[in-house]
Design a protein around this motif. Sequence first.
Motif, PDB file in Angstrom:
ATOM      1  N   TYR A   1      -3.482   3.465  -1.790  1.00  0.00           N
ATOM      2  CA  TYR A   1      -3.840   2.554  -2.877  1.00  0.00           C
ATOM      3  C   TYR A   1      -2.838   1.416  -2.935  1.00  0.00           C
ATOM      4  O   TYR A   1      -1.678   1.580  -2.547  1.00  0.00           O
ATOM      5  CB  TYR A   1      -3.844   3.288  -4.215  1.00  0.00           C
ATOM      6  CG  TYR A   1      -5.072   4.143  -4.420  1.00  0.00           C
ATOM      7  CD1 TYR A   1      -6.171   3.655  -5.119  1.00  0.00           C
ATOM      8  CD2 TYR A   1      -5.154   5.414  -3.883  1.00  0.00           C
ATOM      9  CE1 TYR A   1      -7.306   4.423  -5.291  1.00  0.00           C
ATOM     10  CE2 TYR A   1      -6.288   6.195  -4.050  1.00  0.00           C
ATOM     11  CZ  TYR A   1      -7.355   5.694  -4.754  1.00  0.00           C
ATOM     12  OH  TYR A   1      -8.488   6.443  -4.920  1.00  0.00           O
TER      13      TYR A   1
ATOM     14  N   ALA B   1      -1.588  -4.179  -7.985  1.00  0.00           N
ATOM     15  CA  ALA B   1      -3.050  -4.142  -8.088  1.00  0.00           C
ATOM     16  C   ALA B   1      -3.517  -4.933  -9.307  1.00  0.00           C
ATOM     17  O   ALA B   1      -4.504  -5.673  -9.237  1.00  0.00           O
ATOM     18  CB  ALA B   1      -3.535  -2.700  -8.152  1.00  0.00           C
TER      19      ALA B   1
ATOM     20  N   THR C   1      -9.687   6.789   3.664  1.00  0.00           N
ATOM     21  CA  THR C   1      -8.702   6.311   2.700  1.00  0.00           C
ATOM     22  C   THR C   1      -7.307   6.340   3.306  1.00  0.00           C
ATOM     23  O   THR C   1      -6.863   7.369   3.814  1.00  0.00           O
ATOM     24  CB  THR C   1      -8.728   7.162   1.421  1.00  0.00           C
ATOM     25  OG1 THR C   1     -10.026   7.050   0.828  1.00  0.00           O
ATOM     26  CG2 THR C   1      -7.673   6.703   0.427  1.00  0.00           C
TER      27      THR C   1
ATOM     28  N   ARG D   1      -8.488   1.024  -3.877  1.00  0.00           N
ATOM     29  CA  ARG D   1      -8.373   1.947  -2.736  1.00  0.00           C
ATOM     30  C   ARG D   1      -8.313   1.135  -1.446  1.00  0.00           C
ATOM     31  O   ARG D   1      -8.975   0.114  -1.312  1.00  0.00           O
ATOM     32  CB  ARG D   1      -9.582   2.872  -2.707  1.00  0.00           C
ATOM     33  CG  ARG D   1      -9.563   3.870  -1.560  1.00  0.00           C
ATOM     34  CD  ARG D   1     -10.864   4.645  -1.466  1.00  0.00           C
ATOM     35  NE  ARG D   1     -11.128   5.401  -2.664  1.00  0.00           N
ATOM     36  CZ  ARG D   1     -10.942   6.723  -2.779  1.00  0.00           C
ATOM     37  NH1 ARG D   1     -10.508   7.414  -1.743  1.00  0.00           N
ATOM     38  NH2 ARG D   1     -11.210   7.334  -3.903  1.00  0.00           N
TER      39      ARG D   1
ATOM     40  N   LYS E   1     -12.064  -2.221  -5.006  1.00  0.00           N
ATOM     41  CA  LYS E   1     -11.738  -1.942  -6.409  1.00  0.00           C
ATOM     42  C   LYS E   1     -12.417  -0.655  -6.868  1.00  0.00           C
ATOM     43  O   LYS E   1     -13.547  -0.366  -6.457  1.00  0.00           O
ATOM     44  CB  LYS E   1     -12.199  -3.096  -7.302  1.00  0.00           C
ATOM     45  CG  LYS E   1     -11.432  -4.373  -7.083  1.00  0.00           C
ATOM     46  CD  LYS E   1     -11.973  -5.468  -7.989  1.00  0.00           C
ATOM     47  CE  LYS E   1     -11.220  -6.767  -7.786  1.00  0.00           C
ATOM     48  NZ  LYS E   1     -11.762  -7.839  -8.636  1.00  0.00           N
ATOM     49  N   GLU E   2     -11.730   0.093  -7.718  1.00  0.00           N
ATOM     50  CA  GLU E   2     -12.279   1.315  -8.312  1.00  0.00           C
ATOM     51  C   GLU E   2     -12.221   1.199  -9.838  1.00  0.00           C
ATOM     52  O   GLU E   2     -11.353   1.787 -10.484  1.00  0.00           O
ATOM     53  CB  GLU E   2     -11.475   2.540  -7.876  1.00  0.00           C
ATOM     54  CG  GLU E   2     -11.695   2.953  -6.464  1.00  0.00           C
ATOM     55  CD  GLU E   2     -11.046   4.296  -6.150  1.00  0.00           C
ATOM     56  OE1 GLU E   2     -10.142   4.747  -6.871  1.00  0.00           O
ATOM     57  OE2 GLU E   2     -11.465   4.893  -5.151  1.00  0.00           O
TER      58      GLU E   2
ATOM     59  N   ALA F   1      -7.196   0.236 -10.289  1.00  0.00           N
ATOM     60  CA  ALA F   1      -6.980   0.882  -8.983  1.00  0.00           C
ATOM     61  C   ALA F   1      -7.760   0.175  -7.885  1.00  0.00           C
ATOM     62  O   ALA F   1      -8.905  -0.219  -8.066  1.00  0.00           O
ATOM     63  CB  ALA F   1      -7.387   2.346  -9.043  1.00  0.00           C
TER      64      ALA F   1
ATOM     65  N   ASN G   1     -11.874   4.432 -11.974  1.00  0.00           N
ATOM     66  CA  ASN G   1     -10.812   5.376 -11.647  1.00  0.00           C
ATOM     67  C   ASN G   1     -10.209   5.906 -12.949  1.00  0.00           C
ATOM     68  O   ASN G   1      -9.848   5.134 -13.830  1.00  0.00           O
ATOM     69  CB  ASN G   1      -9.741   4.666 -10.803  1.00  0.00           C
ATOM     70  CG  ASN G   1      -8.660   5.579 -10.336  1.00  0.00           C
ATOM     71  OD1 ASN G   1      -7.913   6.132 -11.131  1.00  0.00           O
ATOM     72  ND2 ASN G   1      -8.557   5.721  -9.021  1.00  0.00           N
TER      73      ASN G   1
ATOM     74  N   VAL H   1       0.865  -1.185   0.000  1.00  0.00           N
ATOM     75  CA  VAL H   1       0.000   0.000   0.000  1.00  0.00           C
ATOM     76  C   VAL H   1       0.898   1.230   0.000  1.00  0.00           C
ATOM     77  O   VAL H   1       1.840   1.329   0.796  1.00  0.00           O
ATOM     78  CB  VAL H   1      -0.930   0.017   1.227  1.00  0.00           C
ATOM     79  CG1 VAL H   1      -1.788   1.274   1.242  1.00  0.00           C
ATOM     80  CG2 VAL H   1      -1.802  -1.233   1.245  1.00  0.00           C
TER      81      VAL H   1
ATOM     82  N   CYS I   1      -9.949  -3.244   1.286  1.00  0.00           N
ATOM     83  CA  CYS I   1      -9.505  -2.851  -0.053  1.00  0.00           C
ATOM     84  C   CYS I   1     -10.712  -2.915  -0.985  1.00  0.00           C
ATOM     85  O   CYS I   1     -11.440  -3.907  -0.974  1.00  0.00           O
ATOM     86  CB  CYS I   1      -8.420  -3.795  -0.536  1.00  0.00           C
ATOM     87  SG  CYS I   1      -7.028  -3.948   0.616  1.00  0.00           S
TER      88      CYS I   1
END
Length: 97
Positions: free
Chosen positions: A49, A64, A46, A38, A26-27, A36, A30, A8, A24
């Motif tokens: 990442y 990631a 936050t 987060r 998923k985005e 990505a 993004n 991270v 964690c």
Amino acid sequence: MDGLFITVVGFRNVVPPVGAVLTCVKEPFNRVDDDAIRVLDEAGETVGYIANQGSTKAGGTLSASRIYDRVGDAFRAEVCFTTRTKLICRVTETDVE
């Protein structure tokens, strides 16, 4: 140590302690990185990442992009080690709601 490990990065003021459990998420939308993920602390703030470049991730950890298909949309990881710029975490739950 067995398991899936992640790095991270991007944390600023507060460094979660060893043993902290992070969520964690998923985005997929993004704008900077399609893979990505987060990382949130127990209060939902936050932390940073999951590293997604070879130059930012620690050796022996997954980026990631590499972990993306091995976990659900949200998963948990425990902080194992910290440095000034990185948290090394072990994935403890691969799919949480």
